[in-house]
Design a protein around this motif. Structure first.
Motif, mmCIF file in Angstrom:
data_model
loop_
_atom_site.group_PDB
_atom_site.id
_atom_site.type_symbol
_atom_site.label_atom_id
_atom_site.label_comp_id
_atom_site.label_asym_id
_atom_site.label_seq_id
_atom_site.Cartn_x
_atom_site.Cartn_y
_atom_site.Cartn_z
ATOM 1 N N GLY A 484 0.835 -1.194 0.000
ATOM 2 C CA GLY A 484 0.000 0.000 0.000
ATOM 3 C C GLY A 484 0.867 1.240 0.000
ATOM 4 N N PHE A 485 0.644 2.111 -0.973
ATOM 5 C CA PHE A 485 1.475 3.311 -1.094
ATOM 6 C C PHE A 485 0.605 4.557 -0.999
ATOM 7 C CE2 PHE A 485 3.789 6.550 -3.539
ATOM 8 C CZ PHE A 485 4.976 6.550 -2.830
ATOM 9 N N ASN A 486 0.919 5.386 -0.020
ATOM 10 C CA ASN A 486 0.258 6.682 0.155
ATOM 11 C C ASN A 486 -1.250 6.527 0.349
ATOM 12 O OD1 ASN A 486 0.564 9.400 0.512
ATOM 13 N ND2 ASN A 486 0.449 9.925 -1.648
ATOM 14 N N ILE A 487 -1.669 5.481 1.067
ATOM 15 C CA ILE A 487 -3.085 5.268 1.350
ATOM 16 C C ILE A 487 -3.270 5.142 2.856
ATOM 17 C CG2 ILE A 487 -3.583 4.143 -0.858
ATOM 18 C CD1 ILE A 487 -3.374 1.457 0.541
ATOM 19 N N ARG A 488 -4.538 5.186 3.274
ATOM 20 C CA ARG A 488 -4.852 5.039 4.697
ATOM 21 C C ARG A 488 -4.658 3.596 5.140
ATOM 22 N NH1 ARG A 488 -10.362 8.105 3.883
ATOM 23 N NH2 ARG A 488 -10.771 6.057 3.026
ATOM 24 N N ALA A 498 -5.873 -10.505 7.538
ATOM 25 C CA ALA A 498 -4.564 -10.718 6.923
ATOM 26 C C ALA A 498 -3.615 -11.432 7.874
ATOM 27 C CB ALA A 498 -3.977 -9.371 6.494
ATOM 28 N N ASN A 499 -3.677 -11.099 9.161
ATOM 29 C CA ASN A 499 -2.822 -11.784 10.136
ATOM 30 C C ASN A 499 -3.187 -13.262 10.253
ATOM 31 O OD1 ASN A 499 -1.438 -9.418 10.682
ATOM 32 N ND2 ASN A 499 -2.792 -8.829 12.358
ATOM 33 N N ARG A 500 -4.484 -13.552 10.239
ATOM 34 C CA ARG A 500 -4.900 -14.960 10.321
ATOM 35 C C ARG A 500 -4.475 -15.737 9.077
ATOM 36 N NH1 ARG A 500 -9.747 -12.658 12.435
ATOM 37 N NH2 ARG A 500 -10.685 -12.791 10.360
ATOM 38 N N ALA A 501 -4.538 -15.069 7.923
ATOM 39 C CA ALA A 501 -4.160 -15.731 6.666
ATOM 40 C C ALA A 501 -2.660 -15.682 6.405
ATOM 41 C CB ALA A 501 -4.903 -15.083 5.498
ATOM 42 N N ASN A 502 -1.882 -15.073 7.331
ATOM 43 C CA ASN A 502 -0.429 -14.943 7.188
ATOM 44 C C ASN A 502 -0.069 -14.193 5.899
ATOM 45 O OD1 ASN A 502 2.199 -15.199 8.035
ATOM 46 N ND2 ASN A 502 2.469 -17.269 7.221
ATOM 47 N N VAL A 503 -0.802 -13.098 5.648
ATOM 48 C CA VAL A 503 -0.556 -12.251 4.478
ATOM 49 C C VAL A 503 0.154 -10.982 4.951
ATOM 50 C CG1 VAL A 503 -1.627 -10.861 2.661
ATOM 51 C CG2 VAL A 503 -2.523 -13.128 3.181
ATOM 52 N N LYS A 504 1.287 -10.688 4.316
ATOM 53 C CA LYS A 504 2.053 -9.495 4.688
ATOM 54 C C LYS A 504 1.454 -8.257 4.029
ATOM 55 C CE LYS A 504 6.516 -11.792 5.345
ATOM 56 N NZ LYS A 504 7.924 -11.853 4.892
ATOM 57 N N ILE A 505 1.290 -7.185 4.812
ATOM 58 C CA ILE A 505 0.823 -5.894 4.305
ATOM 59 C C ILE A 505 1.905 -4.862 4.592
ATOM 60 C CG2 ILE A 505 -0.897 -4.065 4.497
ATOM 61 C CD1 ILE A 505 -2.971 -6.127 5.188
ATOM 62 N N LYS A 506 2.431 -4.239 3.534
ATOM 63 C CA LYS A 506 3.474 -3.226 3.658
ATOM 64 C C LYS A 506 2.891 -1.874 3.259
ATOM 65 C CE LYS A 506 6.806 -6.188 4.583
ATOM 66 N NZ LYS A 506 7.559 -6.183 5.853
ATOM 67 N N LEU A 507 2.829 -0.942 4.211
ATOM 68 C CA LEU A 507 2.314 0.397 3.953
ATOM 69 C C LEU A 507 3.465 1.391 3.997
ATOM 70 C CD1 LEU A 507 -0.939 0.381 6.147
ATOM 71 C CD2 LEU A 507 -0.742 -0.003 3.699
ATOM 72 N N HIS A 508 3.579 2.207 2.959
ATOM 73 C CA HIS A 508 4.640 3.212 2.884
ATOM 74 C C HIS A 508 4.078 4.492 2.289
ATOM 75 C CE1 HIS A 508 8.062 0.657 4.014
ATOM 76 N NE2 HIS A 508 7.459 -0.305 3.329
ATOM 77 N N ARG A 509 4.740 5.597 2.628
ATOM 78 C CA ARG A 509 4.375 6.900 2.075
ATOM 79 C C ARG A 509 5.527 7.534 1.305
ATOM 80 N NH1 ARG A 509 -0.390 8.696 3.891
ATOM 81 N NH2 ARG A 509 0.070 10.844 3.280
ATOM 82 N N VAL A 510 6.709 6.948 1.379
ATOM 83 C CA VAL A 510 7.879 7.443 0.652
ATOM 84 C C VAL A 510 8.400 6.312 -0.223
ATOM 85 C CG1 VAL A 510 10.188 8.435 0.854
ATOM 86 C CG2 VAL A 510 8.440 9.044 2.514
ATOM 87 N N ILE A 511 8.651 6.611 -1.489
ATOM 88 C CA ILE A 511 9.027 5.573 -2.452
ATOM 89 C C ILE A 511 10.373 4.950 -2.104
ATOM 90 C CG2 ILE A 511 10.116 7.224 -4.027
ATOM 91 C CD1 ILE A 511 8.002 4.198 -5.091
ATOM 92 N N TYR A 512 11.294 5.722 -1.485
ATOM 93 C CA TYR A 512 12.594 5.162 -1.090
ATOM 94 C C TYR A 512 12.404 3.967 -0.162
ATOM 95 C CZ TYR A 512 14.729 9.544 -2.702
ATOM 96 O OH TYR A 512 15.139 10.602 -3.443
ATOM 97 N N HIS A 513 11.601 4.194 0.898
ATOM 98 C CA HIS A 513 11.419 3.149 1.915
ATOM 99 C C HIS A 513 10.692 1.944 1.335
ATOM 100 C CE1 HIS A 513 11.427 6.837 4.824
ATOM 101 N NE2 HIS A 513 12.632 6.537 4.378
ATOM 102 N N LEU A 514 9.741 2.181 0.425
ATOM 103 C CA LEU A 514 9.006 1.077 -0.184
ATOM 104 C C LEU A 514 9.943 0.165 -0.971
ATOM 105 C CD1 LEU A 514 6.364 -0.306 -1.242
ATOM 106 C CD2 LEU A 514 6.399 1.360 -3.084
#
Length: 648
Positions: A484-488, A498-514
């Motif tokens: 997820g980029f630049n979203i709530r 997602a935690n129960r399904a063991n799905v990783k969610i990566k949220l970032h607001r800066v493209i470098y860190h993503l």
């Protein structure tokens, strides 16, 4: 032979000379009967013809005749008339006029690409404000400069002070003139967005920091502007800093082939400071002067010709499209086709959020009422009815699907030979969600650049908006990671699922860190390559021979008395015998002893006795290397310009 007369003898000779001899019978040879079955040869699939002619593109315009359309598409007139009947048009003679929308429908049915030509002949042209795109390297002060121009705080709302997507707005100058500005990001991942900004602009403001000089995205912005044939105005920012050196920037730009005014060219250079607001009036004068030289005019009457700058999905209002009118007037309530999507304009809002009845040329606006989310850079076409809009949208979607399947077919790799060793390559599926459609494309392109020979980055789904339960279900089905980029942040129910399904969610607001975060994930997932490296070296000091051994103890053998000079020697590793730098033998270790005791490892500086299987050719001074296999993982490399890659 005896003959009764000379005449009969002459007749016989003549007959033989003419060729009436009876043919000789050849010896009959019996064919061999095949007792063994035919040899089974492996099936070799025929190679596909890669020299396929590219898709043709024809120019269409309003008021074409049927005969002219048939000539351009390369089809017969009756065939074109049959297509017109199928799309619901009345057909008379071959000299009947067809609209530009119907011409596109016919071209899509035939299978050729189209380019719409809009003519301003006979229309009243009025002056319009210039569209100015601000380009430059990351963190050179583009948004801060616009912030100083329009006296609003945009940079404070951007994550990390880096602009993530294009902002379109109007700046009213003190002189009464107005200028439409497009703010483009400077990161390497957003080059497509800069190219899109250059395609709809009249003037490019190239922002260069006085203390940093010309950087990679500066050169890329120059190339985009030159490719679009757009004039450039250079703004040297941060002139208030102690380390500022504008002259060095001028020399660098001149060396890159930019014709500056000081060097006899036509590119204006203005020294400004966004923080102290120095030189802003000179920048305004330079832009208005360039616009006056270009004599910018546009057609106001008639249907609008507009382009999408950004598209995003709002929870309450649905798909929202930010666009700029190039010519004509867009009126609320019209049916439009935007790319492959269609809809009826429900509302038009300006950059301040006020509802307007219509949008004029060079005016950035936001429309709502589309059925789907278009792609950034699509054109906006006004059509006469809902049925025509639906028909055009379905035809374009069908054409997009055909092009996508054709690209997949062309990019398909040929089946390698089974005898060749196949490299191990794992798949890393990703789902991308971002705030606007343009950012989705930029992030997707940046992630695809992280492909490596060991890991294939597969973007299985993209979309604009927040992460939903559907995204989690899709990620669980294909084992994907959600970015997820630049979203709530997603709702707690989606996070728990997602935690129960063991799905990783990566949220970032800066493209470098993503890119850095996902690059490290790709490195962890990579299988790596097995490599042989030298774990230690030992030098032979003396040689001991064991002779006359019994059959129970084994045959005669030689033992090398060694001293470990580097690393360590391991008994389970492979040994390599070197003499004068040349490899004589490689094999496994038969025996490793230190002080008459069997050991597994001998460290540096210690002496040991070493025997190698099936090797007795030792000489004093030889080097024995201890080889071990290690799994080397790829490296994530990020350059100063923001470009990233995975190095295997």
């Amino acid at each position: 032979c005896f003959h009764s007369s000379q005449e009969l003898l002459a007749k016989k000779i003549n007959d033989e000379a003419v060729g009436f001899k009876s043919p000789k019978r050849k010896k009959y040879v019996k064919k061999e009967s095949r007792t063994q079955p035919p040899v089974d040869t492996p099936y070799v699939p025929p190679k596909k013809n890669t020299n396929i002619m590219p898709d043709r593109t024809i120019n269409i315009f309003e008021g074409m005749t049927i005969s002219e359309l048939a000539k351009r598409t390369g089809q017969s007139i009756p065939f074109i008339q049959d297509i017109l009947v199928n799309v619901g048009e009345k057909v008379g003679s071959e000299f009947d006029l067809v609209s530009i929308d119907v011409a596109e429908l016919v071209a899509m049915e035939v299978g050729v690409n189209v380019k719409r030509l809009h003519s301003n002949e006979g229309a009243a042209l009025e002056p319009r404000p210039p569209v100015v795109t601000v380009m430059g390297h990351v963190d050179h002060g583009k948004t801060s400069l616009l912030d100083a121009l329009r006296q609003t705080s945009v940079a404070a709302k951007e994550a990390g002070g880096i602009t993530q997507h294009i902002g379109a707005f109007i700046v009213d100058m003190p002189s009464g003139a107005s200028i439409t500005f497009l703010d483009t990001p400077g990161h390497a991942a957003f080059s497509a967005m800069r190219a899109r900004g250059a395609a709809v602009t009249d003037i490019v403001v190239l922002v260069v920091a006085a203390d940093d000089g010309v950087m990679p995205q500066t050169l890329e912005a120059m190339s985009h502007a030159k490719a679009a044939n757009v004039p450039i105005v250079v703004a040297i920012n941060k002139c208030d800093k102690p380390a500022a050196n504008p002259e060095r920037v001028r020399i660098q730009l001149g060396s890159e082939g930019l014709p500056l005014e000081e060097m006899g060219g036509d590119v204006q250079v203005v020294e400004v400071s966004a923080t102290t607001k120095i030189g802003l009036d000179k920048l305004e004068e330079a832009l208005l002067l360039q616009a006056e030289l270009m004599d910018l005019k546009a057609r106001v009457d008639g249907s609008a010709q507009a382009y999408v700058v950004e598209a995003r999905l709002d929870r309450g209002r649905g798909p929202l499209v930010t666009a700029i009118v190039k010519a004509g007037t867009l009126i609320c309530g019209q049916h439009v086709v935007v790319g492959a999507e269609w809809g009826r304009i429900r509302a038009i809002r300006d950059t301040l959020g006020k509802v307007k009845d219509k949008a004029l040329p060079s005016m950035p606006f936001e429309i709502e009422g589309l059925r789907g989310l278009p792609m950034a850079g699509d054109d906006i076409i006004v059509v006469e009815s809902e049925g025509r809009a639906r028909m055009l949208s379905e035809g374009r979607k069908k054409k997009l699907d055909q092009d996508r399947l054709k690209k997949i077919d062309e990019g398909r790799i040929e089946i390698p030979d089974e005898s060749e060793e196949k490299p191990v390559r794992v798949e890393f599926p990703i789902i991308v969600k971002a705030d606007v459609q343009g950012t989705v494309q930029a992030v997707t392109d940046a992630l695809i650049t992280l492909n490596s020979p060991q890991v294939y980055v597969n973007v299985v789904h993209v979309g604009a908006g927040t992460i939903s339960q559907h995204d989690v279900d899709l990620a669980q089905a294909c084992g994907a990671c959600i970015v997820g980029f630049n979203i709530r942040s997603p709702p707690s129910s989606v996070t728990q699922s997602a935690n129960r399904a063991n799905v990783k969610i990566k949220l970032h607001r800066v493209i470098y860190h993503l890119l850095e975060d996902l690059g490290n994930l790709i490195v962890d997932k990579a299988p790596g390559t097995m490599e042989t490296q030298v774990a230690g070296e030992a030098q032979i000091l003396s040689i001991f021979e064991l002779k006359g051994r019994s059959k129970a103890k084994g045959e005669d053998m030689k033992i090398a008395g060694c001293r470990v000079i580097d690393g360590c020697v391991n008994k389970v590793a492979t040994m390599r015998l070197l003499r004068s730098g040349e490899v004589l033998f490689e094999g496994s270790c038969k025996s490793l002893k230190r002080e008459k005791q069997d050991v597994d490892t001998v460290a540096k500086g210690n002496e040991c006795g070493l025997a190698i299987n099936e090797c007795n050719d030792f000489q004093i001074g030889d080097i024995i290397q201890c080889l071990e296999k290690v799994n080397r993982k790829p490296k994530f490399i990020s350059s100063e310009s923001g470009a990233v890659r995975i190095e295997c």
